[in-house]
Enzyme design. Structure first.
Site, PDB file in Angstrom:
ATOM      1  N   LYS A  38       0.830  -1.217   0.000  1.00  0.00           N
ATOM      2  CA  LYS A  38       0.000   0.000   0.000  1.00  0.00           C
ATOM      3  C   LYS A  38       0.858   1.259   0.000  1.00  0.00           C
ATOM      4  O   LYS A  38       0.751   2.121   0.868  1.00  0.00           O
ATOM      5  CB  LYS A  38      -0.962   0.024   1.180  1.00  0.00           C
ATOM      6  CG  LYS A  38      -1.937  -1.149   1.176  1.00  0.00           C
ATOM      7  CD  LYS A  38      -2.991  -1.015   2.247  1.00  0.00           C
ATOM      8  CE  LYS A  38      -4.001  -2.113   2.212  1.00  0.00           C
ATOM      9  NZ  LYS A  38      -3.488  -3.436   2.605  1.00  0.00           N
TER      10      LYS A  38
HETATM   11  N1  5IU Z   1      -7.115  -5.693   2.755  1.00  0.00           N
HETATM   12  C1  5IU Z   1      -8.406  -5.639   3.208  1.00  0.00           C
HETATM   13  N2  5IU Z   1      -9.220  -4.641   2.768  1.00  0.00           N
HETATM   14  C2  5IU Z   1      -8.805  -3.694   1.915  1.00  0.00           C
HETATM   15  C3  5IU Z   1      -7.472  -3.783   1.463  1.00  0.00           C
HETATM   16  C4  5IU Z   1      -6.655  -4.779   1.888  1.00  0.00           C
HETATM   17  O1  5IU Z   1      -8.845  -6.472   3.972  1.00  0.00           O
HETATM   18  O2  5IU Z   1      -9.594  -2.833   1.522  1.00  0.00           O
HETATM   19  I1  5IU Z   1      -6.795  -2.420   0.185  1.00  0.00           I
HETATM   20  C5  5IU Z   1      -6.169  -6.732   3.186  1.00  0.00           C
HETATM   21  C6  5IU Z   1      -5.949  -6.798   4.657  1.00  0.00           C
HETATM   22  C7  5IU Z   1      -5.637  -8.241   4.855  1.00  0.00           C
HETATM   23  C8  5IU Z   1      -6.453  -8.960   3.836  1.00  0.00           C
HETATM   24  O3  5IU Z   1      -4.259  -8.453   4.548  1.00  0.00           O
HETATM   25  O4  5IU Z   1      -6.660  -8.020   2.785  1.00  0.00           O
HETATM   26  C9  5IU Z   1      -7.807  -9.427   4.310  1.00  0.00           C
HETATM   27  O5  5IU Z   1      -7.643 -10.375   5.321  1.00  0.00           O
HETATM   28  P1  5IU Z   1      -8.870 -11.084   6.061  1.00  0.00           P
HETATM   29  O6  5IU Z   1      -9.570 -11.935   4.972  1.00  0.00           O
HETATM   30  O7  5IU Z   1      -8.197 -11.929   7.083  1.00  0.00           O
HETATM   31  O8  5IU Z   1      -9.735 -10.035   6.645  1.00  0.00           O
END
Ligand code: 5IU
Length: 455
Positions: free
Chosen positions: A294
Protein backbone atom coordinates in the site's frame (compact mmCIF):
# COMPACT_ATOMS: atom_id res chain seq x y z
CA UNK A 1 -46.09 -17.49 -49.32
CA UNK A 2 -46.29 -15.89 -45.88
CA UNK A 3 -44.03 -13.01 -44.92
CA UNK A 4 -41.74 -15.26 -42.83
CA UNK A 5 -41.14 -17.62 -45.72
CA UNK A 6 -40.57 -14.77 -48.16
CA UNK A 7 -38.08 -13.17 -45.80
CA UNK A 8 -36.17 -16.41 -45.19
CA UNK A 9 -36.08 -17.12 -48.91
CA UNK A 10 -34.55 -13.69 -49.49
CA UNK A 11 -31.86 -14.43 -46.87
CA UNK A 12 -30.88 -17.48 -48.91
CA UNK A 13 -31.04 -15.48 -52.17
CA UNK A 14 -28.56 -12.90 -50.86
CA UNK A 15 -26.24 -15.61 -49.49
CA UNK A 16 -26.81 -14.83 -45.83
CA UNK A 17 -27.73 -18.48 -45.41
CA UNK A 18 -25.99 -21.08 -47.55
CA UNK A 19 -26.29 -24.84 -47.80
CA UNK A 20 -23.37 -27.05 -48.86
CA UNK A 21 -20.12 -28.10 -47.20
CA UNK A 22 -18.44 -25.52 -45.03
CA UNK A 23 -15.50 -25.62 -42.66
CA UNK A 24 -16.26 -23.73 -39.45
CA UNK A 25 -13.71 -21.80 -37.42
CA UNK A 26 -13.52 -24.79 -35.09
CA UNK A 27 -12.40 -26.93 -38.03
CA UNK A 28 -15.69 -28.81 -37.99
CA UNK A 29 -17.60 -29.46 -41.24
CA UNK A 30 -21.08 -27.94 -41.39
CA UNK A 31 -23.82 -28.44 -43.99
CA UNK A 32 -24.95 -24.84 -43.63
CA UNK A 33 -23.42 -21.44 -43.20
CA UNK A 34 -24.93 -18.28 -41.78
CA UNK A 35 -23.55 -14.77 -42.06
CA UNK A 36 -26.09 -12.00 -41.86
CA UNK A 37 -23.70 -9.13 -42.49
CA UNK A 38 -24.58 -8.95 -46.17
CA UNK A 39 -28.04 -7.74 -45.22
CA UNK A 40 -26.69 -4.16 -45.12
CA UNK A 41 -26.75 -4.19 -48.92
CA UNK A 42 -30.54 -4.68 -48.87
CA UNK A 43 -32.23 -1.83 -46.99
CA UNK A 44 -35.69 -3.20 -47.76
CA UNK A 45 -34.76 -6.47 -46.02
CA UNK A 46 -33.27 -4.60 -43.08
CA UNK A 47 -36.50 -2.63 -42.74
CA UNK A 48 -38.52 -5.84 -42.90
CA UNK A 49 -36.31 -7.38 -40.25
CA UNK A 50 -36.80 -4.42 -37.95
CA UNK A 51 -40.56 -5.02 -38.28
CA UNK A 52 -40.08 -8.59 -37.00
CA UNK A 53 -38.01 -7.28 -34.12
CA UNK A 54 -40.55 -4.61 -33.26
CA UNK A 55 -43.23 -7.24 -33.02
CA UNK A 56 -41.32 -9.00 -30.24
CA UNK A 57 -40.05 -5.93 -28.41
CA UNK A 58 -41.02 -5.52 -24.73
CA UNK A 59 -42.93 -2.31 -24.13
CA UNK A 60 -40.67 -1.19 -21.28
CA UNK A 61 -37.37 -1.26 -23.13
CA UNK A 62 -35.54 2.10 -22.96
CA UNK A 63 -32.39 1.47 -25.00
CA UNK A 64 -31.41 -0.71 -27.93
CA UNK A 65 -27.94 -2.16 -28.12
CA UNK A 66 -26.62 -4.16 -31.05
CA UNK A 67 -23.68 -6.53 -30.69
CA UNK A 68 -21.02 -5.41 -33.19
CA UNK A 69 -20.83 -5.71 -36.11
CA UNK A 70 -23.65 -7.59 -37.82
CA UNK A 71 -26.31 -6.45 -35.35
CA UNK A 72 -25.36 -2.74 -35.41
CA UNK A 73 -27.31 -1.87 -38.56
CA UNK A 74 -30.17 -4.00 -37.27
CA UNK A 75 -30.24 -2.07 -33.99
CA UNK A 76 -30.14 1.18 -35.95
CA UNK A 77 -33.08 0.08 -38.09
CA UNK A 78 -35.11 -0.84 -34.99
CA UNK A 79 -34.22 2.46 -33.36
CA UNK A 80 -35.42 4.41 -36.41
CA UNK A 81 -38.53 2.26 -36.59
CA UNK A 82 -39.49 2.58 -32.91
CA UNK A 83 -37.93 5.86 -31.80
CA UNK A 84 -36.10 4.05 -28.97
CA UNK A 85 -32.57 5.44 -28.57
CA UNK A 86 -29.64 3.26 -29.38
CA UNK A 87 -26.34 2.48 -27.65
CA UNK A 88 -23.20 1.24 -29.31
CA UNK A 89 -21.05 -1.18 -27.40
CA UNK A 90 -17.45 -0.87 -28.42
CA UNK A 91 -15.82 -4.05 -29.53
CA UNK A 92 -12.26 -3.02 -28.88
CA UNK A 93 -12.31 -1.46 -25.38
CA UNK A 94 -10.05 -4.06 -23.83
CA UNK A 95 -6.86 -2.50 -25.08
CA UNK A 96 -7.92 1.07 -24.95
CA UNK A 97 -7.83 2.00 -21.31
CA UNK A 98 -10.06 4.88 -20.44
CA UNK A 99 -12.09 4.75 -23.62
CA UNK A 100 -15.77 4.27 -23.03
CA UNK A 101 -17.36 0.85 -23.34
CA UNK A 102 -20.62 2.38 -24.54
CA UNK A 103 -21.37 5.24 -26.88
CA UNK A 104 -24.66 7.08 -26.48
CA UNK A 105 -26.59 8.45 -23.53
CA UNK A 106 -28.05 6.30 -20.78
CA UNK A 107 -28.74 6.20 -17.08
CA UNK A 108 -27.83 3.44 -14.68
CA UNK A 109 -30.85 1.17 -14.34
CA UNK A 110 -32.06 1.73 -17.92
CA UNK A 111 -33.67 -1.34 -19.43
CA UNK A 112 -31.94 -2.43 -22.60
CA UNK A 113 -32.73 -4.87 -25.37
CA UNK A 114 -29.68 -6.57 -26.82
CA UNK A 115 -29.84 -7.35 -30.52
CA UNK A 116 -27.75 -10.18 -31.95
CA UNK A 117 -27.65 -11.67 -35.44
CA UNK A 118 -26.90 -15.32 -34.77
CA UNK A 119 -26.59 -17.32 -31.58
CA UNK A 120 -24.52 -20.49 -31.43
CA UNK A 121 -23.00 -21.26 -28.01
CA UNK A 122 -24.06 -17.88 -26.60
CA UNK A 123 -20.50 -17.13 -25.52
CA UNK A 124 -20.23 -13.68 -27.09
CA UNK A 125 -23.65 -12.65 -25.79
CA UNK A 126 -22.66 -13.63 -22.26
CA UNK A 127 -19.61 -11.38 -22.56
CA UNK A 128 -21.65 -8.48 -24.00
CA UNK A 129 -24.28 -8.77 -21.28
CA UNK A 130 -21.61 -8.74 -18.61
CA UNK A 131 -20.16 -5.53 -20.01
CA UNK A 132 -23.59 -3.87 -20.21
CA UNK A 133 -24.38 -4.88 -16.65
CA UNK A 134 -21.02 -3.56 -15.52
CA UNK A 135 -22.15 -0.20 -16.87
CA UNK A 136 -25.30 -0.39 -14.72
CA UNK A 137 -27.75 -1.33 -17.47
CA UNK A 138 -30.49 -3.90 -17.00
CA UNK A 139 -30.64 -6.45 -19.79
CA UNK A 140 -34.40 -6.67 -20.12
CA UNK A 141 -34.53 -8.69 -23.28
CA UNK A 142 -32.34 -10.31 -25.92
CA UNK A 143 -33.59 -10.62 -29.49
CA UNK A 144 -31.68 -12.75 -31.97
CA UNK A 145 -32.37 -13.15 -35.69
CA UNK A 146 -31.32 -16.75 -36.01
CA UNK A 147 -30.80 -19.51 -33.47
CA UNK A 148 -28.35 -22.13 -34.70
CA UNK A 149 -29.83 -24.42 -32.03
CA UNK A 150 -26.48 -25.38 -30.62
CA UNK A 151 -27.11 -24.68 -26.94
CA UNK A 152 -26.76 -20.89 -26.71
CA UNK A 153 -30.41 -19.99 -26.22
CA UNK A 154 -30.80 -22.52 -23.43
CA UNK A 155 -27.61 -21.27 -21.84
CA UNK A 156 -28.92 -17.69 -21.71
CA UNK A 157 -32.35 -18.84 -20.48
CA UNK A 158 -30.69 -20.87 -17.73
CA UNK A 159 -28.94 -17.70 -16.65
CA UNK A 160 -32.38 -16.10 -16.27
CA UNK A 161 -32.42 -13.93 -19.40
CA UNK A 162 -35.46 -13.31 -21.56
CA UNK A 163 -34.17 -14.33 -24.97
CA UNK A 164 -36.23 -14.71 -28.14
CA UNK A 165 -34.82 -15.88 -31.46
CA UNK A 166 -36.94 -14.69 -34.40
CA UNK A 167 -36.08 -17.81 -36.38
CA UNK A 168 -34.31 -21.07 -35.73
CA UNK A 169 -32.39 -23.20 -38.18
CA UNK A 170 -35.09 -25.91 -37.99
CA UNK A 171 -37.92 -23.47 -38.59
CA UNK A 172 -35.94 -22.01 -41.48
CA UNK A 173 -35.44 -25.49 -42.95
CA UNK A 174 -39.07 -26.44 -42.50
CA UNK A 175 -40.29 -23.23 -44.10
CA UNK A 176 -37.91 -23.42 -47.04
CA UNK A 177 -38.67 -27.08 -47.54
CA UNK A 178 -42.43 -26.48 -47.44
CA UNK A 179 -41.99 -23.87 -50.16
CA UNK A 180 -39.79 -26.28 -52.15
CA UNK A 181 -36.72 -24.04 -51.99
CA UNK A 182 -34.59 -26.84 -50.57
CA UNK A 183 -34.86 -30.59 -50.98
CA UNK A 184 -35.18 -33.33 -48.38
CA UNK A 185 -31.54 -34.30 -48.67
CA UNK A 186 -30.43 -30.88 -47.41
CA UNK A 187 -33.03 -30.99 -44.63
CA UNK A 188 -31.81 -34.41 -43.49
CA UNK A 189 -28.16 -33.42 -43.60
CA UNK A 190 -28.74 -30.31 -41.51
CA UNK A 191 -30.99 -32.20 -39.08
CA UNK A 192 -28.27 -34.83 -38.59
CA UNK A 193 -25.68 -32.11 -38.01
CA UNK A 194 -27.91 -30.38 -35.45
CA UNK A 195 -28.63 -33.63 -33.63
CA UNK A 196 -24.88 -34.14 -33.21
CA UNK A 197 -24.08 -30.54 -32.32
CA UNK A 198 -27.05 -29.44 -30.28
CA UNK A 199 -25.07 -28.43 -27.27
CA UNK A 200 -21.75 -26.88 -28.08
CA UNK A 201 -20.18 -26.45 -24.70
CA UNK A 202 -17.96 -23.44 -25.12
CA UNK A 203 -14.52 -23.92 -23.71
CA UNK A 204 -15.42 -23.04 -20.15
CA UNK A 205 -12.34 -20.97 -19.69
CA UNK A 206 -12.18 -19.41 -23.11
CA UNK A 207 -13.14 -16.00 -21.72
CA UNK A 208 -10.19 -15.85 -19.37
CA UNK A 209 -7.86 -17.18 -22.06
CA UNK A 210 -8.94 -14.40 -24.38
CA UNK A 211 -8.56 -11.86 -21.58
CA UNK A 212 -5.02 -13.11 -20.94
CA UNK A 213 -4.12 -12.83 -24.59
CA UNK A 214 -5.56 -9.36 -24.92
CA UNK A 215 -4.06 -7.94 -21.75
CA UNK A 216 -1.46 -5.23 -22.22
CA UNK A 217 0.59 -6.20 -19.16
CA UNK A 218 2.69 -9.39 -19.15
CA UNK A 219 2.29 -9.92 -15.39
CA UNK A 220 -1.48 -9.69 -15.70
CA UNK A 221 -1.27 -12.12 -18.61
CA UNK A 222 0.67 -14.51 -16.42
CA UNK A 223 -1.82 -14.17 -13.57
CA UNK A 224 -4.73 -14.83 -15.94
CA UNK A 225 -2.94 -17.78 -17.52
CA UNK A 226 -2.37 -19.30 -14.10
CA UNK A 227 -5.97 -18.60 -13.07
CA UNK A 228 -7.08 -20.23 -16.31
CA UNK A 229 -4.98 -23.36 -16.01
CA UNK A 230 -5.65 -23.88 -12.29
CA UNK A 231 -9.23 -22.70 -12.63
CA UNK A 232 -8.71 -20.55 -9.58
CA UNK A 233 -9.17 -16.85 -9.04
CA UNK A 234 -8.36 -17.14 -5.35
CA UNK A 235 -5.60 -15.10 -3.78
CA UNK A 236 -4.49 -16.19 -0.32
CA UNK A 237 -3.72 -13.29 1.94
CA UNK A 238 -1.08 -14.79 4.21
CA UNK A 239 -0.98 -12.48 7.20
CA UNK A 240 1.11 -14.84 9.30
CA UNK A 241 4.13 -13.47 11.07
CA UNK A 242 6.63 -16.32 11.08
CA UNK A 243 8.34 -17.28 7.86
CA UNK A 244 7.98 -21.01 8.48
CA UNK A 245 4.25 -20.67 9.10
CA UNK A 246 3.89 -18.76 5.82
CA UNK A 247 5.83 -21.32 3.83
CA UNK A 248 4.06 -24.25 5.50
CA UNK A 249 0.65 -22.73 4.77
CA UNK A 250 1.51 -21.94 1.14
CA UNK A 251 2.73 -25.48 0.62
CA UNK A 252 -0.71 -26.66 1.70
CA UNK A 253 -2.87 -24.31 -0.37
CA UNK A 254 -0.50 -23.38 -3.21
CA UNK A 255 -2.08 -25.82 -5.65
CA UNK A 256 -5.44 -23.99 -5.49
CA UNK A 257 -4.46 -20.31 -5.59
CA UNK A 258 -3.29 -18.05 -8.39
CA UNK A 259 -1.44 -15.66 -6.09
CA UNK A 260 -0.31 -15.20 -2.51
CA UNK A 261 -0.55 -11.78 -0.92
CA UNK A 262 1.90 -10.85 1.80
CA UNK A 263 2.59 -8.07 4.25
CA UNK A 264 6.33 -8.46 4.34
CA UNK A 265 6.70 -5.93 7.18
CA UNK A 266 4.86 -8.20 9.64
CA UNK A 267 7.28 -11.11 9.18
CA UNK A 268 9.26 -11.34 12.41
CA UNK A 269 12.14 -13.38 11.06
CA UNK A 270 12.50 -11.96 7.57
CA UNK A 271 15.57 -13.10 5.65
CA UNK A 272 16.68 -13.42 2.07
CA UNK A 273 16.47 -17.18 2.53
CA UNK A 274 12.77 -16.79 3.26
CA UNK A 275 12.28 -14.98 -0.05
CA UNK A 276 14.12 -17.64 -2.03
CA UNK A 277 12.04 -20.39 -0.40
CA UNK A 278 8.88 -18.42 -1.02
CA UNK A 279 9.80 -18.07 -4.67
CA UNK A 280 10.56 -21.72 -5.07
CA UNK A 281 7.17 -22.68 -3.55
CA UNK A 282 5.52 -20.14 -5.85
CA UNK A 283 7.31 -21.69 -8.84
CA UNK A 284 6.51 -25.22 -7.79
CA UNK A 285 2.82 -24.54 -7.22
CA UNK A 286 2.58 -21.89 -9.95
CA UNK A 287 1.29 -18.82 -8.20
CA UNK A 288 2.37 -15.18 -8.23
CA UNK A 289 3.31 -13.00 -5.28
CA UNK A 290 1.62 -9.75 -4.30
CA UNK A 291 3.19 -7.52 -1.69
CA UNK A 292 0.31 -5.61 -0.10
CA UNK A 293 2.59 -2.69 0.74
CA UNK A 294 0.00 0.00 0.00
CA UNK A 295 2.55 2.56 -1.14
CA UNK A 296 1.19 6.03 -0.47
CA UNK A 297 4.07 8.47 -0.66
CA UNK A 298 5.50 10.91 -3.18
CA UNK A 299 6.99 9.36 -6.32
CA UNK A 300 10.63 9.50 -5.27
CA UNK A 301 10.03 7.93 -1.86
CA UNK A 302 7.94 5.17 -3.40
CA UNK A 303 10.79 4.22 -5.72
CA UNK A 304 13.07 3.96 -2.69
CA UNK A 305 10.48 1.93 -0.78
CA UNK A 306 10.08 -0.36 -3.75
CA UNK A 307 13.73 -1.14 -4.29
CA UNK A 308 15.75 -0.32 -1.15
CA UNK A 309 15.82 -1.30 2.51
CA UNK A 310 16.01 -4.84 3.78
CA UNK A 311 12.90 -5.94 1.92
CA UNK A 312 13.94 -4.88 -1.62
CA UNK A 313 10.36 -5.51 -2.68
CA UNK A 314 10.78 -4.97 -6.41
CA UNK A 315 13.33 -7.80 -6.56
CA UNK A 316 10.72 -10.46 -5.71
CA UNK A 317 7.13 -9.15 -5.81
CA UNK A 318 5.20 -9.72 -9.04
CA UNK A 319 2.58 -7.18 -7.99
CA UNK A 320 2.24 -4.51 -5.33
CA UNK A 321 -0.70 -2.53 -4.02
CA UNK A 322 -0.54 1.24 -4.10
CA UNK A 323 -2.70 4.11 -2.90
CA UNK A 324 -3.18 6.94 -5.37
CA UNK A 325 -3.62 9.50 -2.62
CA UNK A 326 -0.49 11.40 -3.71
CA UNK A 327 -1.86 11.83 -7.21
CA UNK A 328 -0.94 10.97 -10.75
CA UNK A 329 2.67 12.18 -10.58
CA UNK A 330 3.57 9.32 -8.22
CA UNK A 331 2.34 6.83 -10.82
CA UNK A 332 4.20 8.64 -13.54
CA UNK A 333 7.40 8.34 -11.49
CA UNK A 334 6.98 4.56 -11.45
CA UNK A 335 6.24 4.55 -15.16
CA UNK A 336 9.45 6.48 -15.86
CA UNK A 337 11.49 4.41 -13.45
CA UNK A 338 14.31 2.65 -15.22
CA UNK A 339 14.11 -0.76 -13.60
CA UNK A 340 13.74 -4.10 -15.33
CA UNK A 341 12.01 -5.63 -12.32
CA UNK A 342 9.05 -3.33 -11.98
CA UNK A 343 6.18 -5.10 -10.23
CA UNK A 344 2.71 -4.62 -11.70
CA UNK A 345 0.63 -2.10 -9.78
CA UNK A 346 -2.76 -2.67 -8.21
CA UNK A 347 -4.10 0.70 -7.05
CA UNK A 348 -6.49 0.76 -4.12
CA UNK A 349 -9.66 2.43 -5.26
CA UNK A 350 -11.92 1.33 -2.40
CA UNK A 351 -11.23 -0.29 0.95
CA UNK A 352 -13.25 -2.95 2.71
CA UNK A 353 -13.04 -1.48 6.20
CA UNK A 354 -15.92 0.19 7.97
CA UNK A 355 -15.99 3.95 7.43
CA UNK A 356 -13.25 3.89 4.78
CA UNK A 357 -12.71 7.33 3.25
CA UNK A 358 -12.48 5.88 -0.25
CA UNK A 359 -15.83 7.20 -1.43
CA UNK A 360 -17.31 7.39 -4.90
CA UNK A 361 -15.70 10.73 -5.73
CA UNK A 362 -12.28 9.40 -4.70
CA UNK A 363 -12.78 6.27 -6.78
CA UNK A 364 -13.78 8.35 -9.81
CA UNK A 365 -10.67 10.48 -9.46
CA UNK A 366 -8.45 7.37 -9.25
CA UNK A 367 -10.11 5.85 -12.29
CA UNK A 368 -9.73 9.06 -14.28
CA UNK A 369 -5.98 8.56 -14.67
CA UNK A 370 -4.79 5.20 -13.40
CA UNK A 371 -5.61 3.23 -16.54
CA UNK A 372 -3.23 5.40 -18.55
CA UNK A 373 -0.28 3.63 -16.97
CA UNK A 374 0.77 0.27 -18.40
CA UNK A 375 2.08 -0.89 -15.00
CA UNK A 376 -1.49 -0.74 -13.65
CA UNK A 377 -3.30 -4.03 -14.15
CA UNK A 378 -6.52 -3.40 -12.30
CA UNK A 379 -7.63 -2.21 -8.90
CA UNK A 380 -8.51 -3.27 -5.39
CA UNK A 381 -12.12 -2.38 -4.90
CA UNK A 382 -15.45 -3.37 -3.50
CA UNK A 383 -18.46 -1.88 -5.28
CA UNK A 384 -16.70 0.11 -7.98
CA UNK A 385 -16.72 -1.21 -11.52
CA UNK A 386 -13.41 -1.41 -13.28
CA UNK A 387 -12.95 -0.69 -16.97
CA UNK A 388 -13.51 -3.75 -19.06
CA UNK A 389 -10.33 -5.79 -19.49
CA UNK A 390 -8.73 -4.55 -16.25
CA UNK A 391 -8.73 -6.79 -13.24
CA UNK A 392 -10.81 -6.29 -10.14
CA UNK A 393 -9.36 -7.61 -6.88
CA UNK A 394 -11.55 -7.75 -3.80
CA UNK A 395 -10.47 -8.40 -0.20
CA UNK A 396 -12.86 -8.76 2.73
CA UNK A 397 -14.07 -12.14 1.51
CA UNK A 398 -15.16 -14.83 3.93
CA UNK A 399 -17.73 -17.61 3.95
CA UNK A 400 -18.87 -16.12 7.24
CA UNK A 401 -19.88 -12.47 7.02
CA UNK A 402 -19.51 -11.64 10.70
CA UNK A 403 -16.92 -8.84 10.92
CA UNK A 404 -13.70 -9.16 12.90
CA UNK A 405 -14.55 -6.52 15.50
CA UNK A 406 -11.71 -4.36 14.18
CA UNK A 407 -13.44 -2.72 11.26
CA UNK A 408 -13.10 -5.43 8.63
CA UNK A 409 -16.29 -6.07 6.68
CA UNK A 410 -16.82 -9.36 4.88
CA UNK A 411 -18.80 -10.48 1.89
CA UNK A 412 -19.32 -14.07 0.80
CA UNK A 413 -17.42 -15.29 -2.26
CA UNK A 414 -20.67 -15.64 -4.22
CA UNK A 415 -21.76 -12.08 -3.43
CA UNK A 416 -18.36 -10.78 -4.48
CA UNK A 417 -18.48 -12.66 -7.76
CA UNK A 418 -22.10 -12.18 -8.69
CA UNK A 419 -23.01 -8.78 -7.28
CA UNK A 420 -19.69 -6.99 -6.98
CA UNK A 421 -18.46 -8.58 -10.21
CA UNK A 422 -14.94 -9.08 -8.96
CA UNK A 423 -12.39 -11.10 -10.86
CA UNK A 424 -10.06 -12.09 -8.02
CA UNK A 425 -11.05 -12.92 -4.45
CA UNK A 426 -8.61 -12.23 -1.64
CA UNK A 427 -9.10 -14.53 1.33
CA UNK A 428 -7.12 -14.06 4.53
CA UNK A 429 -8.23 -15.45 7.87
CA UNK A 430 -10.96 -17.49 6.20
CA UNK A 431 -8.16 -19.73 4.94
CA UNK A 432 -5.07 -19.39 7.06
CA UNK A 433 -6.94 -19.63 10.37
CA UNK A 434 -9.01 -22.61 9.23
CA UNK A 435 -8.40 -25.81 11.13
CA UNK A 436 -7.92 -27.61 7.86
CA UNK A 437 -6.94 -25.01 5.22
CA UNK A 438 -7.01 -27.55 2.38
CA UNK A 439 -10.62 -28.57 3.00
CA UNK A 440 -11.54 -24.93 3.46
CA UNK A 441 -9.77 -24.05 0.22
CA UNK A 442 -12.02 -26.51 -1.63
CA UNK A 443 -15.09 -24.75 -0.24
CA UNK A 444 -13.81 -21.37 -1.42
CA UNK A 445 -12.76 -22.80 -4.76
CA UNK A 446 -16.15 -24.29 -5.52
CA UNK A 447 -17.71 -20.86 -4.96
CA UNK A 448 -14.95 -18.94 -6.77
CA UNK A 449 -15.34 -21.15 -9.84
CA UNK A 450 -18.81 -19.72 -10.35
CA UNK A 451 -17.08 -16.57 -11.57
CA UNK A 452 -17.93 -15.56 -15.12
CA UNK A 453 -14.19 -15.67 -15.74
CA UNK A 454 -14.74 -19.38 -16.06
CA UNK A 455 -18.06 -19.45 -17.88
N1 5IU B 1 -7.12 -5.69 2.75
C1 5IU B 1 -8.41 -5.64 3.21
N2 5IU B 1 -9.22 -4.64 2.77
C2 5IU B 1 -8.81 -3.69 1.92
C3 5IU B 1 -7.47 -3.78 1.46
C4 5IU B 1 -6.66 -4.78 1.89
O1 5IU B 1 -8.84 -6.47 3.97
O2 5IU B 1 -9.59 -2.83 1.52
I1 5IU B 1 -6.80 -2.42 0.19
C5 5IU B 1 -6.17 -6.73 3.19
C6 5IU B 1 -5.95 -6.80 4.66
C7 5IU B 1 -5.64 -8.24 4.86
C8 5IU B 1 -6.45 -8.96 3.84
O3 5IU B 1 -4.26 -8.45 4.55
O4 5IU B 1 -6.66 -8.02 2.78
C9 5IU B 1 -7.81 -9.43 4.31
O5 5IU B 1 -7.64 -10.38 5.32
P1 5IU B 1 -8.87 -11.08 6.06
O6 5IU B 1 -9.57 -11.94 4.97
O7 5IU B 1 -8.20 -11.93 7.08
O8 5IU B 1 -9.73 -10.04 6.65
Amino acid sequence: MNSNAAFLKKLVDINCVKFGDFTLKSGKQSPFYVDLRNIVSYPDLLAELSGFFKHHLNGNVQRICGVPYAALPMATAISLHTGIPMLIKRKETKNYGTKKVLEGEFNKGDKVVVIEDVITSGESLVETIRELENEGLIVEQILVVLDREQGGTKRLKDKGYNITPLFSISSLLQTLHAENFIDSEVVNKVAAFLAENNNIIPDKTDGIKQLAKAHHNPIAQKLLDIAHSKKSNLIASVDLTKSNDILHFLNKVGHGICAAKLHIDIVEDFSEGFISELKSIADRHRFLIIEDRKFADIGNTQLLQLSKGIFNISSWADMVTIHLISGEAALKAIQQWDNNNKPALIPIVEMSSEGALTDKAYAEKCKSFMFNYPEVIGAVCQTENIASGWLKFTPGVNLSTAGDGKGQQYNTPLHVIENLRSDFLIIGRGLYLAEDPETELDKYLSEARKSSLFS
